[in-house]
Design an enzyme around this catalytic site. Structure first.
Site, PDB file in Angstrom:
ATOM      1  N   THR A   1       0.873  -1.172   0.000  1.00 37.55           N
ATOM      2  CA  THR A   1       0.000   0.000   0.000  1.00 37.55           C
ATOM      3  C   THR A   1       0.908   1.219   0.000  1.00 37.55           C
ATOM      4  O   THR A   1       1.692   1.419   0.931  1.00 37.55           O
ATOM      5  CB  THR A   1      -0.928   0.010   1.231  1.00 37.55           C
ATOM      6  OG1 THR A   1      -1.764  -1.137   1.176  1.00 37.55           O
ATOM      7  CG2 THR A   1      -1.793   1.261   1.247  1.00 37.55           C
TER       8      THR A   1
ATOM      9  N   LYS B   1      -7.258   1.247  -2.605  1.00 41.03           N
ATOM     10  CA  LYS B   1      -6.808   0.760  -1.301  1.00 41.03           C
ATOM     11  C   LYS B   1      -6.888   1.862  -0.263  1.00 41.03           C
ATOM     12  O   LYS B   1      -7.258   1.622   0.886  1.00 41.03           O
ATOM     13  CB  LYS B   1      -5.368   0.228  -1.398  1.00 41.03           C
ATOM     14  CG  LYS B   1      -4.791  -0.283  -0.071  1.00 41.03           C
ATOM     15  CD  LYS B   1      -5.542  -1.494   0.475  1.00 41.03           C
ATOM     16  CE  LYS B   1      -5.177  -1.833   1.923  1.00 41.03           C
ATOM     17  NZ  LYS B   1      -3.829  -2.394   2.099  1.00 41.03           N
TER      18      LYS B   1
ATOM     19  N   LYS C   1       0.637   5.298   8.124  1.00 40.28           N
ATOM     20  CA  LYS C   1       1.176   5.606   6.784  1.00 40.28           C
ATOM     21  C   LYS C   1       0.047   5.726   5.768  1.00 40.28           C
ATOM     22  O   LYS C   1      -0.033   6.685   4.996  1.00 40.28           O
ATOM     23  CB  LYS C   1       2.150   4.501   6.345  1.00 40.28           C
ATOM     24  CG  LYS C   1       2.516   4.562   4.871  1.00 40.28           C
ATOM     25  CD  LYS C   1       3.029   3.223   4.287  1.00 40.28           C
ATOM     26  CE  LYS C   1       2.046   2.089   4.453  1.00 40.28           C
ATOM     27  NZ  LYS C   1       2.327   0.888   3.627  1.00 40.28           N
TER      28      LYS C   1
END
Lengths: 285, 285
Positions: free
Chosen positions: B92, B167, B235
């Protein structure tokens, strides 16, 4: 059993119908008599007030809109219910009010239970609601045969008000779950993705939720009809916030969801379903 | 097929294992060689760098931590991959970086795909991941036989970066879903309810979600071990926020979740699972 049922709106009508079909003698009262007609046609009897409905009853149930409505209905119940009568409030309402009414009821020899439900119009129709009760163990046990006609899961959370507290906890997850679903779609739309494909990709995993499965498809086809009224979620979030503040617990997600749903109301969308939150993010279609 | 696999952490090791068991020739590289030992014992070959791994490969996959890691690994891929090699990033990572690397790859006659996954360690182990791809239709089709060995659902969202965008949309729902679950428990605890009964009452209805079903039980037994690292969600939320700002879409729920997870990191809980958010609300147990 003779059962009074006050409040035959979308959910109440389904729930009272289950009692009727189980062979109970059901006496109904509701603000707008027209909404009770199908029940009357199916064999329920009409009463002109909550007090008239509860006279001679073994149990009296209320399923109304706001805490003020509960209080008014229960004033009628308390004035006319025979000793030993079960009083069951199915409305999502104030835990403090539930405790106060329960004390009044016990003082008059009545058997109070707060018993808010979750599962929406569909759960009411299919008798698959979850019922969360607050009251004595004895009264919970006595109410179980009646509540089981309307719900698949009936859990006692504790003394008076505990059912309401659990329902407010439930609504906290519902509200932030709506924010989660809505912002996922809003982001996907803003970055230009195909929302149907995104929905397929995200629904089955860690992003999955009841709103993602059940309400996102309605948002995608622009269907904002109420399964559960936005204005009622606003009421519930207000109660949850009030209770959280009393307990000194800080819930920033709840505060945010309440602010966002206040905007839904301010935009005049309170009579739409909770999925109308999406209109605040990306317009009506 | 000869496949390079770089990044054999918890998820990567499971995923590379599926490729190996399907009969592919797998060449692995990872920062800490010890983590690759089980794969080497099972027949994978070791390479000393991403560039060494990709030499002679038909496809090269990366499953690393942060965008900077992706960039470094892909610099190696780009320098040494044979023409026509599929380059697939499963991390990701940043949509903008994915687009930039894709352009570089195409310029060198390579076939890039961003293909982040959802489903966590368990999905990786059981090959039930959802894979969201961005790239050309041809390259998606070419990668499908490999991706299908690791995921149950493989959806192409669009051109380069589109998989990453989907995502990030997914992570927005995950993060607010964590807030929903956590605040429900925090409220229930503050008002003195039995959390196990509350969990039973709320999980099956409109309050239900993947975090409610899968992570709330861990919170209730004080298990904060990582299924998915809190630091990695931080993140992802940073990337989502950055992208949302670029698009001018306001997502207050995402902003709040990002702030709350920053606190998880600040408290030193980044190496715990995402459910460690609960420790910010009600302490370590």
């Amino acid at each position: 059993m003779r059962i009074a049922f006050v409040g035959t709106g979308v959910m109440g009508a389904s729930m009272a119908g289950h009692l009727l079909r189980a062979g109970h003698e059901v006496v109904v009262h509701t603000r707008t008599r027209a909404k009770a007609e199908p029940l009357l046609a199916a064999g329920a009897r009409w009463a002109d007030s909550p007090a008239a409905a509860v006279a001679g009853a073994d149990a009296a149930l209320s399923m109304v809109g706001y805490p003020a409505d509960v209080e008014q209905v229960w004033r009628g119940f308390l004035s006319a219910a025979p000793r030993g009568c079960l009083l069951i409030d199915l409305t999502t309402s104030s835990p403090a009010l539930a405790r106060r009414l329960a004390a009044d009821a016990v003082a008059r020899g009545l058997r109070p239970l707060d018993a808010p439900v979750s599962g929406g119009d569909r759960g009411a129709r299919e008798a698959t609601l979850t019922v969360m009760t607050g009251g004595s163990e004895e009264d919970h046990a006595a109410a179980l045969p009646v509540l089981s006609l309307m719900g698949r899961t009936v859990e006692r959370l504790g003394g008076p008000g505990a059912g309401q507290l659990c329902k407010l906890a439930n609504q906290i997850a519902v509200a932030s779950g709506m924010v989660a679903m809505t912002e996922t779609l809003a982001f996907a739309r803003a970055v230009g993705l195909d929302l149907a494909v995104v929905h397929r990709a995200v629904s089955g995993g860690a992003a999955g939720s009841w709103p993602m499965t059940n309400l996102a498809p309605r948002v995608l086809r622009g269907d904002f009809a109420p399964g559960f009224y936005a204005k009622h979620l606003v009421k519930d979030l207000g109660l949850a916030l009030e209770t959280a503040r009393e307990c000194g617990v800080e819930l920033p997600g709840l505060e945010l969801a309440a602010r966002l749903y206040d905007r839904v109301l301010a935009a005049g969308d309170g009579d739409l379903g909770t999925q109308a939150l999406a209109r605040r993010y990306f317009g009506a279609a």
